[in-house]
Scaffold this motif. Structure first.
Motif, PDB file in Angstrom:
ATOM      1  N   VAL A  35       0.840  -1.205   0.000  1.00 18.11           N
ATOM      2  CA  VAL A  35       0.000   0.000   0.000  1.00 18.11           C
ATOM      3  C   VAL A  35       0.870   1.248   0.000  1.00 18.11           C
ATOM      4  O   VAL A  35       0.637   2.192  -0.771  1.00 18.11           O
ATOM      5  CB  VAL A  35      -0.952   0.001   1.217  1.00 18.11           C
ATOM      6  N   SER A  36       1.894   1.273   0.831  1.00 15.58           N
ATOM      7  CA  SER A  36       2.795   2.429   0.903  1.00 15.58           C
ATOM      8  C   SER A  36       3.472   2.675  -0.437  1.00 15.58           C
ATOM      9  O   SER A  36       3.562   3.822  -0.903  1.00 15.58           O
ATOM     10  CB  SER A  36       3.855   2.216   1.985  1.00 15.58           C
ATOM     11  N   MET A  37       3.924   1.602  -1.065  1.00 16.86           N
ATOM     12  CA  MET A  37       4.627   1.733  -2.339  1.00 16.86           C
ATOM     13  C   MET A  37       3.703   2.258  -3.431  1.00 16.86           C
ATOM     14  O   MET A  37       4.078   3.138  -4.213  1.00 16.86           O
ATOM     15  CB  MET A  37       5.214   0.389  -2.760  1.00 16.86           C
ATOM     16  N   GLN A  38       2.472   1.730  -3.487  1.00 19.88           N
ATOM     17  CA  GLN A  38       1.529   2.166  -4.519  1.00 19.88           C
ATOM     18  C   GLN A  38       1.186   3.643  -4.352  1.00 19.88           C
ATOM     19  O   GLN A  38       1.082   4.390  -5.334  1.00 19.88           O
ATOM     20  CB  GLN A  38       0.253   1.317  -4.458  1.00 19.88           C
ATOM     21  N   ILE A  39       0.991   4.078  -3.095  1.00 14.63           N
ATOM     22  CA  ILE A  39       0.662   5.485  -2.858  1.00 14.63           C
ATOM     23  C   ILE A  39       1.842   6.382  -3.239  1.00 14.63           C
ATOM     24  O   ILE A  39       1.672   7.433  -3.873  1.00 14.63           O
ATOM     25  CB  ILE A  39       0.250   5.700  -1.393  1.00 14.63           C
ATOM     26  N   LYS A  40       3.058   5.982  -2.862  1.00 19.33           N
ATOM     27  CA  LYS A  40       4.236   6.779  -3.206  1.00 19.33           C
ATOM     28  C   LYS A  40       4.440   6.846  -4.717  1.00 19.33           C
ATOM     29  O   LYS A  40       4.832   7.880  -5.261  1.00 19.33           O
ATOM     30  CB  LYS A  40       5.466   6.184  -2.526  1.00 19.33           C
ATOM     31  N   THR A  41       4.161   5.725  -5.405  1.00 20.40           N
ATOM     32  CA  THR A  41       4.282   5.712  -6.864  1.00 20.40           C
ATOM     33  C   THR A  41       3.302   6.694  -7.499  1.00 20.40           C
ATOM     34  O   THR A  41       3.651   7.436  -8.428  1.00 20.40           O
ATOM     35  CB  THR A  41       4.023   4.294  -7.413  1.00 20.40           C
ATOM     36  N   LEU A  42       2.071   6.719  -6.983  1.00 27.51           N
ATOM     37  CA  LEU A  42       1.072   7.644  -7.513  1.00 27.51           C
ATOM     38  C   LEU A  42       1.453   9.087  -7.191  1.00 27.51           C
ATOM     39  O   LEU A  42       1.297   9.985  -8.043  1.00 27.51           O
ATOM     40  CB  LEU A  42      -0.311   7.319  -6.936  1.00 27.51           C
ATOM     41  N   GLU A  43       1.963   9.327  -5.995  1.00 25.87           N
ATOM     42  CA  GLU A  43       2.398  10.680  -5.626  1.00 25.87           C
ATOM     43  C   GLU A  43       3.522  11.155  -6.542  1.00 25.87           C
ATOM     44  O   GLU A  43       3.546  12.326  -6.951  1.00 25.87           O
ATOM     45  CB  GLU A  43       2.860  10.703  -4.165  1.00 25.87           C
ATOM     46  N   THR A  44       4.428  10.254  -6.874  1.00 29.01           N
ATOM     47  CA  THR A  44       5.529  10.610  -7.786  1.00 29.01           C
ATOM     48  C   THR A  44       4.993  10.949  -9.168  1.00 29.01           C
ATOM     49  O   THR A  44       5.424  11.922  -9.802  1.00 29.01           O
ATOM     50  CB  THR A  44       6.534   9.440  -7.885  1.00 29.01           C
ATOM     51  N   ALA A  45       4.042  10.150  -9.646  1.00 30.57           N
ATOM     52  CA  ALA A  45       3.452  10.402 -10.966  1.00 30.57           C
ATOM     53  C   ALA A  45       2.709  11.735 -11.000  1.00 30.57           C
ATOM     54  O   ALA A  45       2.764  12.469 -11.991  1.00 30.57           O
ATOM     55  CB  ALA A  45       2.516   9.260 -11.340  1.00 30.57           C
ATOM     56  N   LEU A  46       2.011  12.061  -9.908  1.00 35.10           N
ATOM     57  CA  LEU A  46       1.252  13.307  -9.837  1.00 35.10           C
ATOM     58  C   LEU A  46       2.142  14.499  -9.545  1.00 35.10           C
ATOM     59  O   LEU A  46       1.777  15.651  -9.828  1.00 35.10           O
ATOM     60  CB  LEU A  46       0.169  13.200  -8.760  1.00 35.10           C
ATOM     61  N   GLY A  47       3.301  14.235  -8.932  1.00 35.48           N
ATOM     62  CA  GLY A  47       4.203  15.322  -8.558  1.00 35.48           C
ATOM     63  C   GLY A  47       3.730  16.079  -7.334  1.00 35.48           C
ATOM     64  O   GLY A  47       4.161  17.213  -7.088  1.00 35.48           O
ATOM     65  N   LYS A  48       2.846  15.455  -6.545  1.00 38.64           N
ATOM     66  CA  LYS A  48       2.290  16.115  -5.359  1.00 38.64           C
ATOM     67  C   LYS A  48       2.053  15.083  -4.260  1.00 38.64           C
ATOM     68  O   LYS A  48       1.636  13.961  -4.546  1.00 38.64           O
ATOM     69  CB  LYS A  48       0.965  16.804  -5.683  1.00 38.64           C
TER      70      LYS A  48
END
Length: 283
Positions: A35-48
């Motif tokens: 879960v942590s990894m998926q959220i961080k990956t999405l945050e990186t993609a969004l840049g926020k």
């Protein structure tokens, strides 16, 4: 390409609803690291950043709140589309019995998914202690009961729910007081019996500061810093501390969660609700 994985959006919603990544992981049946990894990956993609991470909880950022509102709508639409095609004609009524501590923590995501999948099924929830729900199953007043196994209430095993000692962060280490002030459910509660037995085994003197059939009553005493409460881990709000052996408190036996069915529950809406409960909670 701008893509938003619905499974990842489900994780975002679970984290926001529970305020805790480890509890969210239990809800979506994934590991905490995944879960942590998926959220961080999405945050990186969004840049926020989507969440503000604290030592004991996480809360959505302003951008996280924006995405969260869309995520809830997208997930609801997915469930509605599935229900419209797969099981559009399921109708009827389900009466579900559940104690306070499970109703506030385990039940909401189950009912949300069930109502989205079966929009024509009426749901009635009866909130009572496990011991009070036992006779209601026997006489058919309730269809299903998701509760702690107690004398007179038998059913299919769902899972063991760990117990912890809940305390207010600002309670000035009230758990060190002797006799130990505790807030507990009324006699007949397995959580109460398990906690008192653990204190007596450990030789820790205690005093019952508060008794109540209501989870909110116990939490009010804890939040006021007047007692600690032995609770199912799932029922402890994120703003309270969960204590244990590291603080010198004894380990409390886990609660056995079961699903009981009345003789009148042998019909499709109840079958589907039972299936939903087992799917979400069994581990």
């Amino acid at each position: 390409m701008k893509t938003l994985d619905l499974d990842v959006l489900g994780m975002i919603v679970a984290v926001a609803d529970t305020g805790n990544i480890s509890r969210a992981a239990e809800v979506v049946h994934r590991s905490q690291s995944a879960v942590s990894m998926q959220i961080k990956t999405l945050e990186t993609a969004l840049g926020k950043p989507l969440f503000v991470r604290r030592s004991r909880s996480v809360t959505p950022t302003q951008d996280g709140e924006v995405l969260l509102s869309y995520a809830r709508r997208m997930l609801a639409l997915r469930d509605e589309a599935w229900a419209a095609v797969v099981r559009p004609d399921v109708t009827g009524r389900v009466v579900l019995g559940v104690p306070d501590d499970y109703a506030s923590s385990l039940l909401p995501p189950i009912l949300k998914k069930f109502s989205a999948s079966y929009p024509k099924v009426e749901i009635q929830v009866v909130g009572l202690p496990s011991v009070a729900l036992a006779p209601l199953v026997k006489d058919g007043s309730v269809d299903l009961v998701c509760a702690t196994r107690v004398k007179g209430l038998s059913g299919e095993f769902v899972r063991f729910e760990p117990m912890v000692w809940a305390a207010s962060p600002g309670a000035h280490e009230i758990w060190r007081e002797r006799p130990l002030p505790i807030a507990v459910f009324l006699p007949g509660s397995v959580a109460r019996e398990n906690a008192i037995r653990s204190l007596e085994r450990a030789g820790i003197p205690y005093r019952t500061s508060y008794e109540s059939p209501s989870l909110m009553g116990l939490l009010s005493m804890v939040e006021a810093g007047l007692a600690i409460a032995p609770l199912a881990r799932c029922a402890v709000p994120a703003h309270l501390n969960s204590l244990g052996q590291a603080q010198g408190l004894p380990e409390v036996d886990a609660l056995e969660v079961i699903l009981a069915r009345s003789s009148k529950s042998r019909r499709p809406p109840c079958d589907f609700m039972a299936e939903q409960i087992m799917s979400e909670l069994r581990r």
